[in-house]
Design a protein around this motif. Sequence first.
Motif, PDB file in Angstrom:
ATOM      1  N   GLU A  19      57.156-102.525  30.942  1.00 33.17           N
ATOM      2  CA  GLU A  19      58.004-103.471  30.224  1.00 33.17           C
ATOM      3  C   GLU A  19      57.103-104.399  29.415  1.00 33.17           C
ATOM      4  O   GLU A  19      55.875-104.316  29.494  1.00 33.17           O
ATOM      5  N   GLY A  20      57.698-105.272  28.633  1.00 30.46           N
ATOM      6  CA  GLY A  20      56.935-106.162  27.777  1.00 30.46           C
ATOM      7  C   GLY A  20      56.023-107.108  28.530  1.00 30.46           C
ATOM      8  O   GLY A  20      56.318-107.510  29.659  1.00 30.46           O
ATOM      9  N   TYR A  21      54.915-107.486  27.899  1.00 28.38           N
ATOM     10  CA  TYR A  21      53.968-108.426  28.473  1.00 28.38           C
ATOM     11  C   TYR A  21      54.661-109.759  28.746  1.00 28.38           C
ATOM     12  O   TYR A  21      55.156-110.399  27.819  1.00 28.38           O
ATOM     13  N   PRO A  22      54.705-110.219  30.000  1.00 28.35           N
ATOM     14  CA  PRO A  22      55.460-111.423  30.325  1.00 28.35           C
ATOM     15  C   PRO A  22      54.637-112.699  30.390  1.00 28.35           C
ATOM     16  O   PRO A  22      55.180-113.765  30.648  1.00 28.35           O
ATOM     17  N   GLY A  23      53.334-112.603  30.176  1.00 36.02           N
ATOM     18  CA  GLY A  23      52.464-113.759  30.390  1.00 36.02           C
ATOM     19  C   GLY A  23      51.666-113.562  31.670  1.00 36.02           C
ATOM     20  O   GLY A  23      51.929-112.656  32.463  1.00 36.02           O
ATOM     21  N   ALA A  24      50.680-114.424  31.869  1.00 37.18           N
ATOM     22  CA  ALA A  24      49.737-114.220  32.973  1.00 37.18           C
ATOM     23  C   ALA A  24      50.329-114.474  34.346  1.00 37.18           C
ATOM     24  O   ALA A  24      49.950-113.831  35.322  1.00 37.18           O
ATOM     25  N   ASP A  25      51.264-115.408  34.441  1.00 37.07           N
ATOM     26  CA  ASP A  25      51.711-115.830  35.774  1.00 37.07           C
ATOM     27  C   ASP A  25      53.121-115.381  36.117  1.00 37.07           C
ATOM     28  O   ASP A  25      53.808-116.011  36.905  1.00 37.07           O
ATOM     29  N   GLN A  26      53.552-114.275  35.503  1.00 35.38           N
ATOM     30  CA  GLN A  26      54.868-113.716  35.806  1.00 35.38           C
ATOM     31  C   GLN A  26      54.708-112.282  36.300  1.00 35.38           C
ATOM     32  O   GLN A  26      53.816-111.557  35.848  1.00 35.38           O
ATOM     33  N   PRO A  27      55.541-111.838  37.233  1.00 30.71           N
ATOM     34  CA  PRO A  27      55.444-110.455  37.729  1.00 30.71           C
ATOM     35  C   PRO A  27      55.722-109.457  36.610  1.00 30.71           C
ATOM     36  O   PRO A  27      56.666-109.622  35.849  1.00 30.71           O
ATOM     37  N   TRP A  28      54.895-108.430  36.525  1.00 31.00           N
ATOM     38  CA  TRP A  28      54.940-107.466  35.425  1.00 31.00           C
ATOM     39  C   TRP A  28      55.151-106.079  36.016  1.00 31.00           C
ATOM     40  O   TRP A  28      54.385-105.622  36.854  1.00 31.00           O
ATOM     41  N   LEU A  29      56.192-105.407  35.584  1.00 28.93           N
ATOM     42  CA  LEU A  29      56.499-104.070  36.083  1.00 28.93           C
ATOM     43  C   LEU A  29      55.520-103.063  35.484  1.00 28.93           C
ATOM     44  O   LEU A  29      55.375-102.978  34.265  1.00 28.93           O
ATOM     45  N   MET A  30      54.858-102.290  36.353  1.00 23.70           N
ATOM     46  CA  MET A  30      53.876-101.313  35.883  1.00 23.70           C
ATOM     47  C   MET A  30      53.776-100.149  36.850  1.00 23.70           C
ATOM     48  O   MET A  30      54.294-100.202  37.970  1.00 23.70           O
ATOM     49  N   ALA A  31      53.116 -99.095  36.406  1.00 21.06           N
ATOM     50  CA  ALA A  31      52.934 -97.893  37.225  1.00 21.06           C
ATOM     51  C   ALA A  31      51.446 -97.673  37.461  1.00 21.06           C
ATOM     52  O   ALA A  31      50.629 -97.849  36.553  1.00 21.06           O
TER      53      ALA A  31
ATOM     54  N   GLY B  65      50.960 -92.947  41.029  1.00 16.19           N
ATOM     55  CA  GLY B  65      52.337 -92.891  40.554  1.00 16.19           C
ATOM     56  C   GLY B  65      53.234 -93.997  41.058  1.00 16.19           C
ATOM     57  O   GLY B  65      54.398 -94.081  40.658  1.00 16.19           O
ATOM     58  N   TRP B  66      52.723 -94.867  41.939  1.00 21.94           N
ATOM     59  CA  TRP B  66      53.533 -95.991  42.456  1.00 21.94           C
ATOM     60  C   TRP B  66      54.005 -96.880  41.320  1.00 21.94           C
ATOM     61  O   TRP B  66      53.297 -97.087  40.333  1.00 21.94           O
ATOM     62  N   LYS B  67      55.217 -97.420  41.449  1.00 21.49           N
ATOM     63  CA  LYS B  67      55.753 -98.353  40.460  1.00 21.49           C
ATOM     64  C   LYS B  67      56.166 -99.639  41.150  1.00 21.49           C
ATOM     65  O   LYS B  67      56.770 -99.616  42.222  1.00 21.49           O
ATOM     66  N   GLY B  68      55.842-100.758  40.543  1.00 22.47           N
ATOM     67  CA  GLY B  68      56.195-102.047  41.112  1.00 22.47           C
ATOM     68  C   GLY B  68      55.685-103.164  40.220  1.00 22.47           C
ATOM     69  O   GLY B  68      55.236-102.927  39.099  1.00 22.47           O
ATOM     70  N   ARG B  69      55.759-104.382  40.726  1.00 22.20           N
ATOM     71  CA  ARG B  69      55.372-105.546  39.931  1.00 22.20           C
ATOM     72  C   ARG B  69      54.048-106.128  40.417  1.00 22.20           C
ATOM     73  O   ARG B  69      53.825-106.266  41.618  1.00 22.20           O
ATOM     74  N   ARG B  70      53.210-106.465  39.456  1.00 24.04           N
ATOM     75  CA  ARG B  70      51.931-107.091  39.716  1.00 24.04           C
ATOM     76  C   ARG B  70      51.744-108.245  38.740  1.00 24.04           C
ATOM     77  O   ARG B  70      52.295-108.234  37.642  1.00 24.04           O
ATOM     78  N   PHE B  71      50.968-109.245  39.152  1.00 20.27           N
ATOM     79  CA  PHE B  71      50.683-110.382  38.288  1.00 20.27           C
ATOM     80  C   PHE B  71      49.428-110.092  37.468  1.00 20.27           C
ATOM     81  O   PHE B  71      48.387-109.744  38.024  1.00 20.27           O
ATOM     82  N   TRP B  72      49.522-110.253  36.155  1.00 19.65           N
ATOM     83  CA  TRP B  72      48.366-110.036  35.299  1.00 19.65           C
ATOM     84  C   TRP B  72      47.228-110.983  35.668  1.00 19.65           C
ATOM     85  O   TRP B  72      46.050-110.628  35.612  1.00 19.65           O
TER      86      TRP B  72
END
Length: 268
Positions: free
Chosen positions: A133-145, A150-157
Motif C-alpha cells: 500500500e502507499g507509503y504512510p510515513g515513518a511512524d505508521q504501520p505499513w502493509l508489506m510482504a 511470503g508473509w504479509k502484515g504490517r511493519r513500521f518503517w
Amino acid sequence: MEEQNAVRYVLGKREEDGRYPVTVDDSPAGTVHRRHGSWYATVPGHRNDRRFNDRFQAAEFLVTLADTGIRPTVPTPGSTHTPARSVLSPLVGRHADLTYRHLIPDLRLTVSNLVKASEAMARLAQLGWTPLEGYPGADQPWLMACRLCGWKGRRFWSHLRGRNGDKTPRPANRHPHCIPTKEFPSKLATLAAERTRECPCEFKHPMEIREAMSTLSLIRCCISNGDTAATTMHARAILEPCPASTRRAIVLRMAEEHWAAALRATRP
C-alpha cells in the motif's frame, strides 16, 4: 461536558493499521489515530485536520461531531474501516495494480514526502520487503510482504530503517514464523542480484541529478496549480517500481537538497 462525553463514547481495540474504532451512543462514529505525536479524529466521508493531545480528546470530538449529525458515510472499523486509498489518481495500463507507489490520504502530497517514499521503497527492496500500500510515513504501520517467505502484515518503517544512526532493521527475526535467521544473508543476496544501477524500464526513471531536478520541479509546479492528474504522471517517475530504485532515491535526495540550498540562498 467531558464527563458526559466520556460515558457516551467507547474506544475499540487498536486495529492493524493503527486506528481505534469509536462508537458514540453504541453507534459507529469514526476512528482516532496517532501521527507524529498528535491524535486525529476521522469520520469516513468527512475531512477534519484538527489535532488533539491524546486519544480521549480525539474521541470526545467525535461525540461533538455526532451531535451535529456528522456520522460515517461508509462502514467504520469494528464493523468498520475501509482501506486507505491513494491521494493520487490510479494510473492506467500494466502498472494500475501497483497501488503501493502512491501516498495514502493522511500523508500530505509534497515533493518532500514523495522523495521520502522513494527512499523508503528503495530500502525495502534491499531488505527483501514489498510494500502493498502507499507509503504512510515513518511512524505508521505499513502493509508489506516478506520476500523471504511470503508473509504479509504490517511493519513500521521507522523500525526497518533503524534509529539514531543505526541502520539495523528491527526486529532481527523480521516477523513471526519467518525462515531461520541464518538463511537471511543468502536469500537477500539472491534478491540483490535483481537490482541494477541503470533503469531498464520502458518508462525511464531519473538516474541523474539533472533528471531528478527536472522531475521534482515539474511536480512542484503541478502541486502548486492543483493539477492532480499531471502530478500523478510525474510522480510515476518517483514511485513506480524500478530495479534501479536505490540509485533513483539517491539522486532524488541530492536534487531535493540542492533545491533547498538554492532556496535558502535567495532568502535575505
